[in-house]
Design a protein around this motif. Structure first.
Motif, mmCIF file in Angstrom:
data_model
loop_
_atom_site.group_PDB
_atom_site.id
_atom_site.type_symbol
_atom_site.label_atom_id
_atom_site.label_comp_id
_atom_site.label_asym_id
_atom_site.label_seq_id
_atom_site.Cartn_x
_atom_site.Cartn_y
_atom_site.Cartn_z
ATOM 1 N N UNK A 81 79.491 68.905 83.087
ATOM 2 C CA UNK A 81 78.665 67.693 83.053
ATOM 3 C C UNK A 81 77.637 67.817 81.940
ATOM 4 N N UNK A 82 77.579 66.830 81.071
ATOM 5 C CA UNK A 82 76.632 66.822 79.973
ATOM 6 C C UNK A 82 75.358 66.126 80.416
ATOM 7 N N UNK A 83 74.225 66.749 80.144
ATOM 8 C CA UNK A 83 72.940 66.170 80.497
ATOM 9 C C UNK A 83 72.308 65.564 79.253
ATOM 10 N N UNK A 84 71.880 64.324 79.374
ATOM 11 C CA UNK A 84 71.210 63.635 78.284
ATOM 12 C C UNK A 84 69.762 63.408 78.675
ATOM 13 N N UNK A 85 68.864 63.665 77.772
ATOM 14 C CA UNK A 85 67.448 63.411 78.014
ATOM 15 C C UNK A 85 67.005 62.266 77.123
ATOM 16 N N UNK A 86 66.333 61.297 77.712
ATOM 17 C CA UNK A 86 65.839 60.145 76.975
ATOM 18 C C UNK A 86 64.326 60.090 77.121
ATOM 19 N N UNK A 87 63.643 59.916 76.013
ATOM 20 C CA UNK A 87 62.197 59.749 76.037
ATOM 21 C C UNK A 87 61.900 58.269 75.925
ATOM 22 N N UNK A 88 61.027 57.771 76.810
ATOM 23 C CA UNK A 88 60.687 56.356 76.830
ATOM 24 C C UNK A 88 59.180 56.184 76.754
ATOM 25 N N UNK A 89 58.775 55.093 76.157
ATOM 26 C CA UNK A 89 57.367 54.729 76.124
ATOM 27 C C UNK A 89 57.202 53.452 76.922
ATOM 28 N N UNK A 90 56.283 53.479 77.875
ATOM 29 C CA UNK A 90 56.028 52.320 78.720
ATOM 30 C C UNK A 90 54.546 51.993 78.638
ATOM 31 N N UNK A 91 54.244 50.742 78.416
ATOM 32 C CA UNK A 91 52.842 50.311 78.364
ATOM 33 C C UNK A 91 52.493 49.598 79.663
ATOM 34 N N UNK A 92 51.431 50.061 80.294
ATOM 35 C CA UNK A 92 50.931 49.441 81.512
ATOM 36 C C UNK A 92 49.461 49.129 81.317
ATOM 37 N N UNK A 93 49.032 48.047 81.917
ATOM 38 C CA UNK A 93 47.611 47.727 81.836
ATOM 39 C C UNK A 93 47.154 47.159 83.171
ATOM 40 N N UNK A 94 45.871 47.091 83.330
ATOM 41 C CA UNK A 94 45.284 46.461 84.505
ATOM 42 C C UNK A 94 45.700 47.084 85.811
ATOM 43 N N UNK A 95 46.103 46.230 86.747
ATOM 44 C CA UNK A 95 46.415 46.663 88.109
ATOM 45 C C UNK A 95 47.569 47.659 88.144
#
Length: 87
Positions: free
Chosen positions: A3-17
């Motif tokens: 099984x090949x493992x893939x790693x993904x880096x993500x950027x998520x912007x959250x604000x307020x609540x």
């Protein structure tokens, strides 16, 4: 099986609540050590929910099929089943 493992880096912007909610659930006073752990858990839970919904749909379809009267069944060849499923 390998099984090949893939790693993904993500950027998520959250604000307020949303940002405040995440901050309250991460760190010393939260349930998660870091934001990545929290996001991975959310994704796993959503994946489990989607899989359960698919299973429930299949189960309901099979329940309907097995409850149908014997006279409603029609013999089909494998080719007919494949053609019907492609439609």
């Amino acid at each position: 099986m390998s099984r090949t493992t893939t790693t993904t880096t993500m950027t998520v912007r959250l604000s307020g609540a949303l940002s405040d909610f995440v901050a309250a659930n991460v760190g010393e006073n939260g349930s998660y050590e870091n934001i990545s752990e929290y996001v991975r858990d959310l994704i796993r839970r959503d994946k489990e929910r989607a899989e359960q919904e698919a299973f429930d749909r299949l189960k309901a379809e099979l329940t309907r099929a097995f409850a149908a009267p014997e006279t409603s069944y029609k013999p089909l060849t494998a080719a007919e089943v494949i053609a019907r499923n492609r439609a």
